[in-house]
Design an enzyme around this catalytic site. Structure first.
Site, short mmCIF file in Angstrom:
data_model
loop_
_atom_site.label_atom_id
_atom_site.label_comp_id
_atom_site.label_asym_id
_atom_site.label_seq_id
_atom_site.Cartn_x
_atom_site.Cartn_y
_atom_site.Cartn_z
N LYS A 195 4.52 -13.26 0.32
CA LYS A 195 3.97 -12.61 1.51
C LYS A 195 2.95 -11.54 1.11
CE LYS A 195 7.74 -9.23 1.70
NZ LYS A 195 8.82 -8.64 2.51
N TYR B 232 -16.04 15.56 -0.05
CA TYR B 232 -15.88 16.02 1.32
C TYR B 232 -14.97 17.24 1.41
CZ TYR B 232 -18.07 11.75 3.16
OH TYR B 232 -18.94 10.75 3.46
N ARG C 158 17.82 -3.93 9.82
CA ARG C 158 16.42 -4.20 10.08
C ARG C 158 16.29 -5.44 10.96
NH1 ARG C 158 12.49 -4.68 4.91
NH2 ARG C 158 13.53 -6.71 4.76
N MET D 192 -14.20 6.90 1.42
CA MET D 192 -13.97 5.52 1.84
C MET D 192 -14.30 4.52 0.74
SD MET D 192 -15.46 3.41 5.12
CE MET D 192 -14.65 4.49 6.30
#
Length: 369
Positions: A38, A264, A136, A313
């Site tokens: 997965k 930043y 779950r 990013m």
């Protein structure tokens, strides 16, 4: 391989085979092996990994969602595929692509049975999941009679397996809890088998379960993270080989004067002269902001360099003061010589998260085909 020229995830199929064969040494010869692929095979390449595992002879595959199973079928995977978290909206496609759903609640059982009967199925393989403590997904022990009655009154479905999931198999301080789960699962599965009148195979062990509770392997085990080189324990990880290596290059080097800031929000301000390097990957590639401000480290020419300032990013900046390097040099984020587990731990997370976070835009290169 040739020197990389951009951010690249290297996928080592020889390491995958090594890990599979190591895990198989913990099992009886007749125990089935399910490969969990997965989440793009834990951030690698689901099709490449599944094809290699099918060639190695794995008995089953597991994915989370029907979409993933369809991708495997379209790529030529013919082995059985268990869908761990199917949704009713996808049940018609499930049958069309010969995928095997986990049925974990009365609603899901009702819904899939309805679709299977409408499509005139006979003995369609399904897997019954029980909740033994993870809380779950899963039926409860008091659902046994309901499940058996529902299935005995239809010819559309047949139980291929009964399974559950350990909550803390990697934590030996929780051994008593894990053993309680195993004992409870044994009791539940035996009761359901008796009521069904036949014997589906059973599985509860994940990678850490295989390594810590091999006596509870039943008829099948499941492995995800172990196949990719991580055993949730330093003792076992020494015997496993990381499949994925994330590398990038230095785009530019800067000489930073005292009191200059980097990135930043001016999150890093130099107290003295420093040398920094900018790398072409960032949080859009899976390196989250939590790795910034000297929490995460990368390796350049055998030296460790901290990530400074905020992760951008598409870029991160690192402090290479005192490190012999130049623009174009390779940088290792994680791999055989720098564990993804260790890299993840610097930001108080786990290898699963950093591996599965690697963006599809990162180039994949397969080695040792």
């Amino acid at each position: 391989m040739d020197k990389i020229g951009e951010t690249t995830l290297l996928i080592d199929l020889a390491a995958l085979e090594h890990n599979y064969r190591f895990l198989k040494t913990k099992l009886a010869a007749q125990t089935k092996f399910l490969a969990v692929v997965k989440a793009f095979a834990y951030g690698n390449d689901m099709v490449v990994i599944a094809k290699k595992m099918q060639a190695l002879g794995t008995d089953y595959f597991a994915v989370a969602y029907v979409k993933e199973g369809i991708l495997l079928r379209e790529a030529g995977i013919t082995a059985p595929i268990l869908i761990l978290h199917p949704q009713p909206v996808n049940f018609s496609e499930t049958i069309e692509h010969c995928l095997e759903p986990s049925l974990y609640s009365p609603k899901i059982l009702h819904s899939f049975l309805k679709v299977a009967e409408e499509k005139n199925q006979t003995d369609y393989p399904v897997h019954i999941k029980f909740n033994t403590g993870l809380n779950r997904l899963g039926f409860l022990k008091n659902d046994i009679d309901f499940i058996a009655d529902k299935l005995k009154n239809t010819k559309a479905l047949k139980v291929a397996s009964i399974f559950s999931h350990l909550a803390a198999s990697e934590d030996l301080s929780e051994k008593a809890f894990s053993q309680k789960q195993i004992a409870g699962f044994n009791n539940i599965s035996n009761k359901l088998k008796q009521k069904l009148g036949y014997s589906p195979f059973r599985h509860i062990l994940n990678t850490s379960g295989i390594l810590n509770y091999p006596e509870a392997q039943f008829e099948m085990v499941r492995s995800g993270i172990g196949l990719y080189g991580y055993g949730n324990d330093k003792i076992f990880e020494e015997q496993l080989k990381p499949v994925a290596s994330l590398k990038t290059i230095i785009s530019q080097i800067h000489e930073i004067a005292p009191n200059e800031s980097v990135g930043y929000n001016r999150a890093f301000t130099s107290k003295n002269y420093r040398r920094t390097a900018t790398l072409p990957l960032g949080h859009a590639d899976g390196i989250g902001r939590q790795y910034g401000n000297k929490r995460g480290h990368v390796n350049i020419n055998g030296k460790s360099a901290p990530i400074i300032g905020n992760v951008c990013m598409d870029m991160i900046m690192i402090d290479v003061t005192g490190i012999d390097c130049e623009e174009g040099d390779e940088v290792l984020i994680f791999g055989p010589n720098k564990s993804a587990e260790d890299f993840a731990a610097s930001a108080n997370t786990i290898s699963y998260e950093i591996l599965t976070a690697i963006s599809p835009r990162v180039k994949r290169v397969v080695t040792n085909l």
